[in-house]
Design a protein around this motif. Structure first.
Motif, mmCIF file in Angstrom:
data_model
loop_
_atom_site.group_PDB
_atom_site.id
_atom_site.type_symbol
_atom_site.label_atom_id
_atom_site.label_comp_id
_atom_site.label_asym_id
_atom_site.label_seq_id
_atom_site.Cartn_x
_atom_site.Cartn_y
_atom_site.Cartn_z
ATOM 1 N N UNK A 177 5.534 10.675 4.736
ATOM 2 C CA UNK A 177 4.799 9.643 3.831
ATOM 3 C C UNK A 177 4.674 8.188 4.527
ATOM 4 N N UNK B 137 13.682 1.679 -1.143
ATOM 5 C CA UNK B 137 13.081 1.781 -2.594
ATOM 6 C C UNK B 137 13.762 3.010 -3.300
ATOM 7 N N UNK C 109 0.978 6.628 5.742
ATOM 8 C CA UNK C 109 0.349 5.607 5.308
ATOM 9 C C UNK C 109 0.282 4.511 6.510
ATOM 10 N N UNK C 110 -0.719 3.604 6.106
ATOM 11 C CA UNK C 110 -0.911 2.637 7.266
ATOM 12 C C UNK C 110 0.394 1.560 7.606
ATOM 13 N N UNK D 289 1.025 4.406 -2.442
ATOM 14 C CA UNK D 289 0.698 5.660 -1.945
ATOM 15 C C UNK D 289 1.728 6.583 -2.706
ATOM 16 N N UNK D 290 3.228 6.172 -2.614
ATOM 17 C CA UNK D 290 4.365 6.909 -2.860
ATOM 18 C C UNK D 290 3.986 7.082 -4.520
ATOM 19 N N UNK D 291 3.555 6.158 -5.260
ATOM 20 C CA UNK D 291 3.805 6.411 -6.768
ATOM 21 C C UNK D 291 2.623 7.468 -6.950
ATOM 22 N N UNK E 50 10.754 2.446 2.399
ATOM 23 C CA UNK E 50 10.761 3.529 1.327
ATOM 24 C C UNK E 50 12.127 4.254 0.973
ATOM 25 N N UNK F 281 0.904 -1.336 0.045
ATOM 26 C CA UNK F 281 -0.048 -0.227 0.100
ATOM 27 C C UNK F 281 0.992 1.211 0.012
ATOM 28 N N UNK F 282 1.896 1.297 0.806
ATOM 29 C CA UNK F 282 2.897 2.232 0.941
ATOM 30 C C UNK F 282 3.307 2.854 -0.403
ATOM 31 N N UNK F 283 3.814 1.668 -0.995
ATOM 32 C CA UNK F 283 4.522 1.920 -2.664
ATOM 33 C C UNK F 283 3.484 2.557 -3.231
ATOM 34 N N UNK G 118 1.395 9.960 -4.589
ATOM 35 C CA UNK G 118 1.284 10.910 -3.757
ATOM 36 C C UNK G 118 1.339 12.268 -4.705
ATOM 37 N N UNK H 151 8.437 1.036 8.275
ATOM 38 C CA UNK H 151 8.266 1.046 7.027
ATOM 39 C C UNK H 151 8.889 2.253 6.421
#
Lengths: 178, 178
Positions: B52, B69, B56-57, A93-95, B66, A89-91, A97, B62
């Motif tokens: 970020x 990544x 995020x959840x 959102x990052x994409x 990021x 999910x985080x990735x 954002x 986490x």
């Protein structure tokens, strides 16, 4: 109580996925309130152990809880559930954002959500304290922990290193005669 | 690429064992390494990634995924996440087995019970710190107080509190006073 590996994975995935602004309220909600895997006291003591070990304390607790129900594979199922789904999910959102950050109302929604998330965390602490019915000593130790980290901004590690042995010694003294 | 991955792995594996009290304990050192030592990103990028991850959840750890990544794509995410969570997980697993072997030992019970008030005090402190980063507007304070009460005194799903807060934030924004 028997909890399968799939249930561990899905339960911890839920904790991770819903844990906006922190997973502590959701961990307690799912494990104690909703699924009743552990009692309030069992959960609080595992969390306490998870906290004195280095590492994120929900991850540490996931290992201990997973191992408790399903051994090594259970520990892995719990941790994978807790980390893998929220990372996806985080990735996501990052994409997107940069595109959503500028939309009107997003800032207001995030601010309100963050205010509620803080309330969830505070409320969870109050609920656990209410239900565990601590004696005066435990209340004093809990408040000292809160005041040192929350009000005086003492590093958490230092507070645990000082208050942990004191608290354990106090419990030991209380029970010596029994 | 492989040199980058090696740097990520070594740095986070080392930091992972210093996470006493949670990931936030090592954020300043993480910042120093990522920005000043390895020059993977500037301070602004680090701040954005951190925000970020908070938004995020999922567990706070986490933020490391990021960073991985950002530095080296998916392999970086994998290496950074495993390095940051692996060593604490192994320790927690060892602790879990030790506790199982100790079984109903009186000492283990004293140790665990001594840590319970600390665990709850720390949750309270982290909620307090989250609340104190708000803008202190009447609406934010009201939302935090309402969410606290909701969680402390009911066992309803926490999503109600989050959803209501976000709807309120959006509503106030659209009505022109958010």
């Amino acid at each position: 109580m028997n909890v399968s590996r799939t249930e561990l994975f899905l339960g911890f995935a839920k904790i991770g996925l819903l844990g906006f602004g922190g997973v502590a309220p959701w961990a307690r909600h799912v494990i104690v309130g909703e699924k009743r895997w552990l009692s309030e006291r069992e959960y609080a003591s595992i969390l306490g152990v998870g906290q004195v070990l280095p590492g994120p304390n929900t991850v540490n607790s996931a290992i201990i809880i997973g191992d408790h129900f399903q051994g090594t594979v259970g520990a892995l199922s719990a941790v994978f559930g807790l980390l893998c789904t929220p990372i996806a999910v985080l990735i996501g959102i990052a994409l997107i954002y940069d595109r959503i950050a500028g939309l009107p109302g997003v800032g207001a929604a995030i601010g309100a959500g963050a205010a509620a998330a803080a309330g969830l965390v505070i409320g969870t602490a109050i609920k656990m304290a209410r239900r565990l019915k601590p004696n005066l000593t435990a209340v004093a130790v809990g408040l000292a922990a809160f005041a040192s980290v929350g009000l005086l901004h003492v590093p958490m590690a230092l507070a645990i290193a000082v208050l942990g042995p004191i608290s354990i010694a106090l419990v030991w003294r209380e029970r010596r005669g029994k | 690429m492989s040199e980058l991955l090696q740097q990520l792995g070594t740095m986070f594996a080392w930091l992972s064992l210093l996470q006493f009290g949670g990931t936030n304990a090592v954020v300043p050192e993480m910042h120093r390494q990522a920005v000043d030592v390895f020059h993977w990103m500037d301070a602004q990028t680090f701040a954005n990634l951190f925000a970020l991850a908070q938004l995020a959840p999922g567990p706070n750890v986490m933020v490391v995924s990021l960073i991985g990544w950002h530095v080296a794509g998916f392999p970086g995410l994998l290496v950074a996440t495993v390095a940051m969570t692996g060593p604490p997980c192994v320790l927690a697993f060892g602790m879990s087995r030790l506790m199982q072997r100790a079984g109903q030992s009186r000492w283990l019970a004293i140790f665990k019970d001594g840590l319970v008030p600390l665990a709850i005090g720390m949750i309270l402190a982290s909620g307090w710190i989250m609340a104190s980063t708000s803008d202190f507007s009447p609406m934010s304070l009201g939302i935090t107080a309402a969410a606290t009460t909701f969680v402390a005194f009911t066992e309803y799903n926490l999503l109600w509190a989050l959803g209501a807060a976000i709807a309120l934030g959006l509503g106030a924004h659209m009505a022109g006073f958010g």
